[in-house]
Motif scaffolding. Sequence first.
Motif, mmCIF file in Angstrom:
data_model
loop_
_atom_site.group_PDB
_atom_site.id
_atom_site.type_symbol
_atom_site.label_atom_id
_atom_site.label_comp_id
_atom_site.label_asym_id
_atom_site.label_seq_id
_atom_site.Cartn_x
_atom_site.Cartn_y
_atom_site.Cartn_z
ATOM 1 N N PHE A 131 -9.522 -43.185 -51.637
ATOM 2 C CA PHE A 131 -10.978 -43.199 -51.840
ATOM 3 C C PHE A 131 -11.644 -44.288 -51.005
ATOM 4 O O PHE A 131 -12.615 -44.036 -50.281
ATOM 5 N N PHE A 132 -11.106 -45.504 -51.077
ATOM 6 C CA PHE A 132 -11.724 -46.608 -50.340
ATOM 7 C C PHE A 132 -11.502 -46.473 -48.839
ATOM 8 O O PHE A 132 -12.366 -46.871 -48.038
ATOM 9 N N VAL A 158 -9.609 -37.187 -53.402
ATOM 10 C CA VAL A 158 -8.643 -36.723 -54.397
ATOM 11 C C VAL A 158 -7.965 -35.444 -53.925
ATOM 12 O O VAL A 158 -6.739 -35.280 -54.055
ATOM 13 N N ILE A 159 -8.733 -34.507 -53.365
ATOM 14 C CA ILE A 159 -8.151 -33.273 -52.837
ATOM 15 C C ILE A 159 -7.175 -33.585 -51.704
ATOM 16 O O ILE A 159 -6.095 -32.995 -51.608
ATOM 17 N N VAL A 200 -8.117 -32.194 -58.786
ATOM 18 C CA VAL A 200 -6.690 -32.143 -59.100
ATOM 19 C C VAL A 200 -6.270 -30.709 -59.402
ATOM 20 O O VAL A 200 -5.226 -30.232 -58.926
ATOM 21 N N ALA A 201 -7.084 -29.996 -60.188
ATOM 22 C CA ALA A 201 -6.738 -28.620 -60.551
ATOM 23 C C ALA A 201 -6.687 -27.700 -59.332
ATOM 24 O O ALA A 201 -5.839 -26.808 -59.244
ATOM 25 N N VAL A 202 -7.583 -27.930 -58.377
ATOM 26 C CA VAL A 202 -7.645 -27.074 -57.190
ATOM 27 C C VAL A 202 -6.519 -27.383 -56.217
ATOM 28 O O VAL A 202 -5.941 -26.468 -55.607
ATOM 29 N N SER A 203 -6.188 -28.662 -56.048
ATOM 30 C CA SER A 203 -5.273 -29.070 -54.979
ATOM 31 C C SER A 203 -3.842 -29.326 -55.428
ATOM 32 O O SER A 203 -2.985 -29.639 -54.603
ATOM 33 N N SER A 204 -3.546 -29.204 -56.718
ATOM 34 C CA SER A 204 -2.189 -29.505 -57.193
ATOM 35 C C SER A 204 -1.226 -28.351 -56.963
ATOM 36 O O SER A 204 -0.027 -28.491 -57.182
ATOM 37 N N VAL A 205 -1.747 -27.200 -56.528
ATOM 38 C CA VAL A 205 -0.909 -26.031 -56.267
ATOM 39 C C VAL A 205 -0.597 -25.958 -54.774
ATOM 40 O O VAL A 205 -1.489 -26.074 -53.937
ATOM 41 N N GLY A 238 -12.334 -27.120 -51.694
ATOM 42 C CA GLY A 238 -12.971 -28.327 -52.235
ATOM 43 C C GLY A 238 -14.346 -28.576 -51.648
ATOM 44 O O GLY A 238 -15.293 -28.922 -52.361
ATOM 45 N N ILE A 239 -14.479 -28.399 -50.327
ATOM 46 C CA ILE A 239 -15.774 -28.602 -49.675
ATOM 47 C C ILE A 239 -16.791 -27.593 -50.184
ATOM 48 O O ILE A 239 -17.961 -27.933 -50.418
#
Length: 358
Positions: free
Chosen positions: A16-17, A73-74, A291-296, A309-310
């Motif tokens: 993030f930073f 996060v993604i 997290v839900a979108v990118s954890s797969v 995500g975008i």
Amino acid sequence: MKILDWYILKRYLFTFFMMLLLFIPIGITVHLAEKIGKILENEVPFESVMLYLLDFTIYFAHLLFPLFLFLSVIWFTSKLANNTEIIAFLSSGVSFTRFLKPYLIGAFIVAVLALVLGLYLAPKASQGFNDFSYKYLKKGRKISEDQNVFRQINDNDFIYVSSFSLKNKQGSNFALEHIKDNKLAFKINASSIKFIEKDSTYQLTNYTKRTIGEFDDIIETAPKKDTLFTFDIEDLTPVIYIAETLSYGDLKDFIAKEEKRGSSNIGRYQLVLYRKWSLPVSVFILTIIAVAVSSVKRRGGMGVNLAVGICIAMVFVFFDKIFGVMAEQSDFSPLVAVWFPNVIFGILAAYLLQKAKR
């Protein structure tokens, strides 16, 4: 298990930073390239430019906080998924809810930072950013020019001007009515009113004062008259960005005063107030969605996750802007306008989370 928590939390905060540090210089460079001509033309002191860029950084970092967080996060979660690290975590018996814990801890840290920025740092940065813009970059433009301003200044006095320019500190067709015991005590009219900054007085042109008597009225006239009033020039017509420059406590007091005066900009001011609290909440919602979108692990890899995500982030910004404009330009509730996107995306987050668990 603590090793996993620290591993994800460090990646969460670091990404993030780092994204902030990468995008902020790009934003500064693009903005400076666009404005450098006017800065050189107006011979702006170097120290003022540096302070302006600092204010610019804080101002826009606060505005784009949710977007930066969501993409970061993604980004790192997709890398975990592509490296099959998430599969390894979940195969060891860790539930998806437990896997989400360090993300929520990171979201809490970022939400606190967003709250501190919104309550204290962003208002000061907004003040410096807008003051510099109107002083050097927007010369010749109207800072504020209100039409048909009618306001209650205090319990007894009401004022009206057909138009007022804060840049020139001058208004036309001025009228002041003083009400006492629900009756008109006197009324002042002038073809124009101008604020004299040198001695903090007001100069009235074609001045007329009519004092209501029991049997006869007393009329006083003058071609020009300098006088004092109990209201300030900012009270007559605040600059459009004034709500962004006030801390939380000052903003609440300002809104209460403006409501009493019947200001037409209450919706704009309340939007700024409510967003100070809605932004930290959106940090948690967007973290869960990311997290839900990118954890797969997907066939298209990280690019597919980023594209999804975008799209979600753009829809979130679209909802936020649309409802914000509705609240500013109509009687639509600012509270609903601010929180509706969070409610909708909160439901989406719950759905995606349940789907990811399965």
